[in-house]
Design a protein around this motif. Structure first.
Motif, PDB file in Angstrom:
ATOM      1  N   TYR A 112     -18.770  49.445   5.213  1.00 16.07           N
ATOM      2  CA  TYR A 112     -18.523  48.096   4.700  1.00 16.07           C
ATOM      3  C   TYR A 112     -18.239  47.129   5.844  1.00 16.07           C
ATOM      4  N   GLU A 139     -20.507  43.903   6.458  1.00 21.27           N
ATOM      5  CA  GLU A 139     -19.931  42.662   5.960  1.00 21.27           C
ATOM      6  C   GLU A 139     -18.998  41.955   6.935  1.00 21.27           C
ATOM      7  N   ARG A 143     -25.200  48.362   0.441  1.00 22.96           N
ATOM      8  CA  ARG A 143     -24.323  47.243   0.080  1.00 22.96           C
ATOM      9  C   ARG A 143     -23.761  47.418  -1.330  1.00 22.96           C
ATOM     10  N   SER A 184     -19.714  47.930  -1.918  1.00 25.67           N
ATOM     11  CA  SER A 184     -19.188  46.679  -2.477  1.00 25.67           C
ATOM     12  C   SER A 184     -17.798  46.842  -3.072  1.00 25.67           C
ATOM     13  N   ASN A 241     -14.583  45.509  -1.441  1.00 21.91           N
ATOM     14  CA  ASN A 241     -14.201  44.110  -1.611  1.00 21.91           C
ATOM     15  C   ASN A 241     -13.322  43.980  -2.850  1.00 21.91           C
ATOM     16  N   TYR A 280     -14.850  43.237  -6.245  1.00 19.96           N
ATOM     17  CA  TYR A 280     -15.676  44.243  -6.916  1.00 19.96           C
ATOM     18  C   TYR A 280     -15.010  45.617  -6.842  1.00 19.96           C
ATOM     19  N   ARG A 326     -19.476  47.110  -9.124  1.00 12.90           N
ATOM     20  CA  ARG A 326     -20.823  47.180  -8.540  1.00 12.90           C
ATOM     21  C   ARG A 326     -21.819  46.374  -9.363  1.00 12.90           C
ATOM     22  N   TYR A 370     -21.385  42.814  -8.460  1.00 11.33           N
ATOM     23  CA  TYR A 370     -21.994  42.533  -7.153  1.00 11.33           C
ATOM     24  C   TYR A 370     -23.508  42.413  -7.274  1.00 11.33           C
TER      25      TYR A 370
END
Length: 261
Positions: free
Chosen positions: A6, A10, A72, A76, A79, A82, A89, A92
């Motif tokens: 991640y 990101e 991704r 996710s 985050n 999410y 997911r 997202y």
């Protein structure tokens, strides 16, 4: 491992280190090369000479973007937005960035099953969405997004002013010019094409007034268009200056007494 992935995928612009920096450089390079390939693919001589290269590069790019998209989706949940492993997911996957990622690879997979070549050719235009992926790594684009979001009410109002003025000017011009040019100024919607040209000061010349009153109205419309089109520019400029000042921590001082405001 998921958290590490991640951070690689990101990490925010300006703070990339190690693998994250390498990945983002590679990703932006592939996106840029895809944009170049899309343009050169339309040149018949180049396409005939390098058809195999274009096809292989397209396959490589799709595989790369597919793996990245799946990764991704997988990471996710790191985050906070999410966090749920299922619904997070799914949320997202319907986000704007995820939809752009999906549109970048969708035409390739659709072409594997489609029998109508015309549909495939139309869907290839979605490959251009790969260009929008660069915005994820651009601080300037994020700044533009914040400015537009903060000034959206003023921007919407200024656009409404422009539309209202376009309708008013086109309606008046229709009643002025229609009696002498019934085919050219056949309706108010048709006259609005003239209104766009006049207010934007483009002047294609395919439709223009011939009566003295119509010419006077065209001049007024052009001057009003210049003033109205300057409104969004001024709104965005003030928004940029405000955001840049806040980012740099600049202080405001009174121009008269010199004290900090």
């Amino acid at each position: 491992m998921r958290l590490t992935m991640y951070r690689v995928l990101e990490t925010s612009t300006g703070k990339k280190r190690g693998m994250s920096l390498v990945f983002n450089v590679v990703l932006v390079t592939i996106i840029t090369l895809n944009a170049v390939a899309i343009v050169l693919h339309t040149v018949e001589s180049i396409n005939r000479k390098h058809a195999v290269l274009f096809r292989d590069f397209e396959f490589f790019s799709v595989m790369f973007f597919t793996v990245e998209y799946l990764l991704r989706v997988w990471v996710s949940v790191e985050n906070e937005k999410y966090r749920n492993p299922v619904w997070g997911r799914l949320r997202y996957m319907v986000s704007m960035s995820a939809i752009i990622d999906l549109l970048a690879i969708f035409p390739f997979y659709f072409s594997l099953f489609a029998t109508d070549l015309a549909i495939v050719r139309i869907l290839r235009i979605f490959r251009i969405f790969r260009l929008f992926r660069i915005s994820r790594y651009s601080h300037a684009v994020r700044l533009i997004q914040r400015v537009v979001a903060d000034r959206k009410e003023e921007l919407v109002l200024s656009v409404m002013f422009i539309l209202f003025m376009l309708i008013i000017v086109s309606s008046i011009m229709y009643y002025v010019e229609h009696p002498v040019q019934p085919r050219t100024f056949s309706s108010i919607p048709a006259t609005m094409w003239w209104g766009v040209n006049a207010m934007a000061t483009v002047g294609y010349g395919d439709i223009h007034p011939i009566t003295p009153l119509g010419k006077l109205l065209a001049g007024i419309a052009a001057m009003m268009g210049i003033m109205l089109f300057a409104l969004p520019t001024g709104i965005l400029t003030s928004g940029f200056l405000e955001h840049l000042r806040l980012q740099k921590g600049a202080r405001n001082y009174c121009p008269h007494c010199g004290k900090e405001i």
